[in-house]
Design an enzyme around this catalytic site. Structure first.
Site, mmCIF file in Angstrom:
data_model
loop_
_atom_site.group_PDB
_atom_site.id
_atom_site.type_symbol
_atom_site.label_atom_id
_atom_site.label_comp_id
_atom_site.label_asym_id
_atom_site.label_seq_id
_atom_site.Cartn_x
_atom_site.Cartn_y
_atom_site.Cartn_z
ATOM 1 C CG HIS A 24 49.723 29.424 74.355
ATOM 2 N ND1 HIS A 24 48.771 30.361 74.660
ATOM 3 C CD2 HIS A 24 50.826 30.115 73.989
ATOM 4 C CE1 HIS A 24 49.275 31.581 74.483
ATOM 5 N NE2 HIS A 24 50.516 31.460 74.067
ATOM 6 C CE1 TYR B 189 45.993 35.635 73.091
ATOM 7 C CE2 TYR B 189 46.463 33.411 72.336
ATOM 8 C CZ TYR B 189 46.784 34.747 72.379
ATOM 9 O OH TYR B 189 47.905 35.192 71.729
ATOM 10 C CG ASN C 174 50.280 34.752 76.791
ATOM 11 O OD1 ASN C 174 49.555 35.367 77.571
ATOM 12 N ND2 ASN C 174 50.307 34.999 75.521
HETATM 13 N N1 6FA Z 1 54.463 31.738 75.862
HETATM 14 C C1 6FA Z 1 54.342 32.761 76.697
HETATM 15 O O1 6FA Z 1 54.232 32.568 77.909
HETATM 16 N N2 6FA Z 1 54.333 34.056 76.227
HETATM 17 C C2 6FA Z 1 54.426 34.343 74.897
HETATM 18 O O2 6FA Z 1 54.412 35.524 74.501
HETATM 19 C C3 6FA Z 1 54.546 33.266 73.997
HETATM 20 N N3 6FA Z 1 54.616 33.484 72.663
HETATM 21 C C4 6FA Z 1 54.881 32.428 71.838
HETATM 22 C C5 6FA Z 1 55.126 32.683 70.474
HETATM 23 O O3 6FA Z 1 55.000 33.908 70.023
HETATM 24 C C6 6FA Z 1 55.501 31.625 69.634
HETATM 25 C C7 6FA Z 1 55.731 31.904 68.181
HETATM 26 C C8 6FA Z 1 55.668 30.315 70.162
HETATM 27 C C9 6FA Z 1 56.116 29.164 69.308
HETATM 28 C C10 6FA Z 1 55.404 30.071 71.504
HETATM 29 C C11 6FA Z 1 55.009 31.123 72.336
HETATM 30 N N4 6FA Z 1 54.772 30.909 73.686
HETATM 31 C C12 6FA Z 1 54.587 31.965 74.532
HETATM 32 C C13 6FA Z 1 54.833 29.548 74.260
HETATM 33 C C14 6FA Z 1 56.153 29.287 74.967
HETATM 34 O O4 6FA Z 1 57.251 29.783 74.229
HETATM 35 C C15 6FA Z 1 56.272 27.782 75.195
HETATM 36 O O5 6FA Z 1 55.194 27.367 76.000
HETATM 37 C C16 6FA Z 1 57.583 27.414 75.864
HETATM 38 O O6 6FA Z 1 58.691 27.822 75.091
HETATM 39 C C17 6FA Z 1 57.646 25.918 76.115
HETATM 40 O O7 6FA Z 1 58.871 25.608 76.741
HETATM 41 P P1 6FA Z 1 59.459 24.133 76.694
HETATM 42 O O8 6FA Z 1 60.689 24.151 77.526
HETATM 43 O O9 6FA Z 1 58.388 23.191 77.011
HETATM 44 O O10 6FA Z 1 59.821 23.830 75.166
HETATM 45 P P2 6FA Z 1 60.482 24.636 73.969
HETATM 46 O O11 6FA Z 1 59.780 24.218 72.749
HETATM 47 O O12 6FA Z 1 60.583 26.074 74.264
HETATM 48 O O13 6FA Z 1 61.994 24.096 73.934
HETATM 49 C C18 6FA Z 1 62.338 22.842 73.464
HETATM 50 C C19 6FA Z 1 63.809 22.856 73.119
HETATM 51 O O14 6FA Z 1 64.226 21.534 72.830
HETATM 52 C C20 6FA Z 1 64.145 23.688 71.887
HETATM 53 O O15 6FA Z 1 65.271 24.493 72.156
HETATM 54 C C21 6FA Z 1 64.450 22.643 70.827
HETATM 55 O O16 6FA Z 1 65.379 23.085 69.844
HETATM 56 C C22 6FA Z 1 65.006 21.514 71.661
HETATM 57 N N5 6FA Z 1 64.854 20.184 71.069
HETATM 58 C C23 6FA Z 1 63.712 19.670 70.536
HETATM 59 N N6 6FA Z 1 63.929 18.410 70.107
HETATM 60 C C24 6FA Z 1 65.220 18.127 70.376
HETATM 61 C C25 6FA Z 1 66.025 16.980 70.161
HETATM 62 N N7 6FA Z 1 65.525 15.880 69.591
HETATM 63 N N8 6FA Z 1 67.329 17.016 70.537
HETATM 64 C C26 6FA Z 1 67.851 18.136 71.118
HETATM 65 N N9 6FA Z 1 67.121 19.254 71.340
HETATM 66 C C27 6FA Z 1 65.817 19.251 70.986
HETATM 67 C C1 ABL Z 2 51.776 34.303 72.499
HETATM 68 O O1 ABL Z 2 51.685 33.743 73.582
HETATM 69 C C2 ABL Z 2 51.365 33.578 71.296
HETATM 70 O O2 ABL Z 2 51.841 32.257 71.329
HETATM 71 C C3 ABL Z 2 51.795 34.235 70.006
HETATM 72 O O3 ABL Z 2 51.029 33.660 68.990
HETATM 73 C C4 ABL Z 2 51.590 35.742 70.074
HETATM 74 O O4 ABL Z 2 52.061 36.387 68.900
HETATM 75 C C5 ABL Z 2 52.440 36.259 71.222
HETATM 76 N N1 ABL Z 2 52.177 35.570 72.442
HETATM 77 C C6 ABL Z 2 52.191 37.761 71.476
HETATM 78 O O5 ABL Z 2 50.894 37.970 71.920
HETATM 79 C C7 ABL Z 2 51.259 36.383 67.707
HETATM 80 C C8 ABL Z 2 51.685 37.565 66.846
HETATM 81 O O6 ABL Z 2 51.363 38.783 67.499
HETATM 82 C C9 ABL Z 2 50.989 37.512 65.490
HETATM 83 O O7 ABL Z 2 51.451 38.531 64.632
HETATM 84 C C10 ABL Z 2 51.240 36.166 64.842
HETATM 85 O O8 ABL Z 2 50.485 36.083 63.643
HETATM 86 C C11 ABL Z 2 50.844 35.038 65.779
HETATM 87 O O9 ABL Z 2 51.530 35.168 67.014
HETATM 88 C C12 ABL Z 2 51.194 33.681 65.174
HETATM 89 O O10 ABL Z 2 50.726 32.644 65.984
#
Ligand code: 6FA
Ligand code: ABL
Length: 540
Positions: free
Chosen positions: A475, A395, A517
């Site tokens: 992110h 990243y 992250n």
């Molecule tokens: N961040 C990390 O620090 N470490 C990680 O390992 C990591 N991995 C991932 C990951 O694997 C995926 C697949 C994703 C999608 C994100 C990852 N991130 C990681 C990023 C991290 O999760 C986000 O930066 C973080 O969750 C952002 O937090 P926020 O509070 O800004 O926002 P969210 O999207 O989490 O929550 C929004 C909420 O609002 C949700 O529960 C949603 O259902 C709700 N919502 C949305 N629209 C709405 C509406 N109109 N009415 C009511 N509720 C609503």
């Molecule tokens: C994160 O912060 C990222 O947002 C995710 O994309 C990441 O996971 C997790 N942390 C873990 O490092 C990856 C999965 O390991 C992959 O298998 C997957 O294809 C990818 O997210 C999808 O964006």
């Protein structure tokens, strides 16, 4: 009944804000569009091998990779084209839970934060006290499936990297590596849902309501009176504020931007799309009351590129393909059920590293690497042993200059409008230099082979042909950027410009990406935002 604060969205931003405001004796209603997640919250979605326990898919760290392969993926927001969690806990209930305490630089003015935000330590310390990070999440304190850690350490040590406990030295991000750290607790998903939400739920002045989708804020010019929802059990779906009350949007980088557009706040092209919608259009305020702010602009996401390797010592854990169904190897399943220990007590990452990189434009950028068993996709003309494969995701983190734009389409679905990855030429050359450096060290590690890209594809060609949608790191930040009037969406107190009582506290206000992250930074930010909001006198 009217409340002091309506908070929209229960992600990391919304939960922490709700807990701190309710702790200060404000009446708080937290509205979440999705349903429950972990077993503790009433969630019931289970892997077959977990039936009979109260452990859901969202509880078990080792099920993380199955988020991307499960055909019944109800937890993603279906009206946003990139990954976003629409359930209790938001992204925090479905993410990899990699958890980095913010560095001073992450909140510096050079990172775009107002001067008033730079003293983040009290808030980061408060976060750390509520939610300590762990790099050994298994309840027995042992680490499992560490072959990838050992191999990648062999790659990094000759390049001058030092081994550290990453969260013990948050400011040390140059040529360091260490065990991946998480906000898991007792071998299960922890995060704000298991901590801050529980203290809030114990208070009489706090209410959580699930399955309630907020469409827009209801306002009279700059004065917000409540929110309009899909809830048919209350008149007009309307939830009112007390006099002096406030609405806080914590619906995420896409979700909060959309609520603003639907409330007549944002660029005119986006509000015009809302106006064309038969349901949302009539709910808009008159165009004389539209508020033109750069909602959706200034967005960034880390560009990320996967390199895939094999090594004879590595166990790819069958690429996590079986962990949900039929289940992990029986001994691992039994160990986890008995004591939340073993391989299933950790998400896939095993090692993280950082390095400062010089660039042609004189601006330092940081490279972050995440190494894990298995791979999302392999393109190679080598014959390879899939049981030995592992991935390093590279990243580009702090210092990136590229920005994009997000918004909505005519169906009001959230989507990127201008992709934010590698737009800036020095971003691109820096990431390529980082990838070349990683690839260049492989020959020094006996038995290690890079299979994607293979020896017929140069790193440059690999990056140039990389599918942009898989460069997405999930992110997303910046759509409601904090900063000065005329340039930003929210002010130093996270209040939306030209409104009296509308705030945003989620990833969308973050001006630039942190080293790691981002959800650790988002949580510290929410601690600080709650303090600033409470200190702000009510003027309406
Ligand atoms: N961040 C990390 O620090 N470490 C990680 O390992 C990591 N991995 C991932 C990951 O694997 C995926 C697949 C994703 C999608 C994100 C990852 N991130 C990681 C990023 C991290 O999760 C986000 O930066 C973080 O969750 C952002 O937090 P926020 O509070 O800004 O926002 P969210 O999207 O989490 O929550 C929004 C909420 O609002 C949700 O529960 C949603 O259902 C709700 N919502 C949305 N629209 C709405 C509406 N109109 N009415 C009511 N509720 C609503
Ligand atoms: C994160 O912060 C990222 O947002 C995710 O994309 C990441 O996971 C997790 N942390 C873990 O490092 C990856 C999965 O390991 C992959 O298998 C997957 O294809 C990818 O997210 C999808 O964006």
């Amino acid at each position: 009944t009217p409340v002091d604060y309506i908070i929209v969205g229960s992600g990391p931003g919304g939960i922490i804000t709700a807990d701190r405001l309710s702790q200060a004796n404000k009446s708080v209603l937290l509205l979440e569009r999705g349903g429950p997640s972990t077993g503790q919250t009433g969630g019931t979605y289970q892997a077959p091998w977990l039936v009979g326990t109260n452990l859901t898919k969202f509880d078990v760290p080792g099920l993380f990779e199955s988020m991307f392969t499960d055909p019944n993926d109800f937890w993603w927001c279906k009206d946003i084209t990139v990954f976003a969690g629409c359930l209790l806990g938001g992204g925090g209930s479905v993410n990899g839970a990699l958890y980095w305490l913010p560095a001073d630089q992450d909140f510096a003015t050079t990172a775009g934060w107002p001067q008033e935000w730079t003293n983040h330590q009290p808030y980061t310390n408060a976060l750390k006290a509520r939610l300590p990070p762990t790099d050994a999440p298994s309840t027995d304190g042992k680490r499992y499936l560490e072959q990838v850690f050992d191999v990648v350490a062999q790659l990094l040590i000759p390049q001058g990297f030092r081994n550290v406990t990453i969260n013990n030295v948050p400011d040390d991000k140059d040529h360091i590596y260490g065990y991946s750290a998480y906000d898991f607790i007792k071998g299960k998903r922890g995060g704000p849902v298991a901590t801050y939400l529980q203290t809030a739920l114990a208070r009489k002045n706090f209410k959580l309501q699930l399955n309630t989708n907020v469409w827009n804020v209801v306002r009279n010019g700059s004065q917000i009176t409540g929110v309009k929802t899909n809830d048919t059990t209350v008149k007009d779906g309307f939830y009112p504020l007390n006099p002096g009350g406030r609405v806080i949007l914590s619906a995420g980088t896409y979700g909060s931007a959309r609520i603003l557009f639907r409330s007549g706040i944002g660029p005119t092209d986006m509000i015009n799309l809302v106006q064309g919608d038969p349901v949302a259009g009539p709910l808009l305020p008159p165009s004389s009351q539209w508020i033109n702010l750069p909602v959706g602009y200034n967005v960034s996401d880390n560009p990320s590129i996967n390199l895939v390797f094999t090594h004879p010592s590595v166990n790819s854990y069958d690429n996590w393909a079986d962990v949900f169904t039929p289940g992990p190897p029986p001994a691992d399943a039994a160990q986890y059920i008995a004591s939340q220990s073993g391989i299933m007590a950790q998400a896939s990452p095993r090692l993280n590293f950082w390095q400062a990189m010089g660039a042609t434009d004189g601006v330092t950028r940081w490279l972050q690497g995440t190494a894990r068993p298995g791979a999302a996709s392999v393109t190679t003309n080598y014959t390879y042993n899939a049981t030995q494969m592992f991935t390093i995701t590279a990243y580009l983190s702090s210092g990136i200059k590229s920005r994009g734009r997000i918004g909505i389409n005519a169906a009001l679905n959230g989507l990127p409008l201008v992709n934010p990855w590698l737009v800036d030429p020095a971003d691109k050359s820096t990431l390529i230099a980082g990838l070349k450096q990683i690839a260049g060290g492989v020959s020094l590690v006996p038995g290690m082979t890079m299979i994607t890209p293979d020896n017929t594809t140069t790193i440059d060609a690999y990056v140039n042909s990389y599918d942009p949608s898989t460069m997405d790191s999930n992110h997303w930040v910046g759509s409601n950027i904090i900063g000065p009037a005329g340039q930003a969406v929210v002010d130093v107190n996270t209040k939306v410009y030209n409104t009296n009582n509308l705030f945003v506290v989620d990833a969308s206000i973050v001006p630039t990406l942190p080293f790691g992250n981002p959800h650790g930074l988002v949580m510290s930010m929410a601690e600080q935002a709650a303090a600033k909001i409470l200190a702000l006198p009510v003027t309406n």
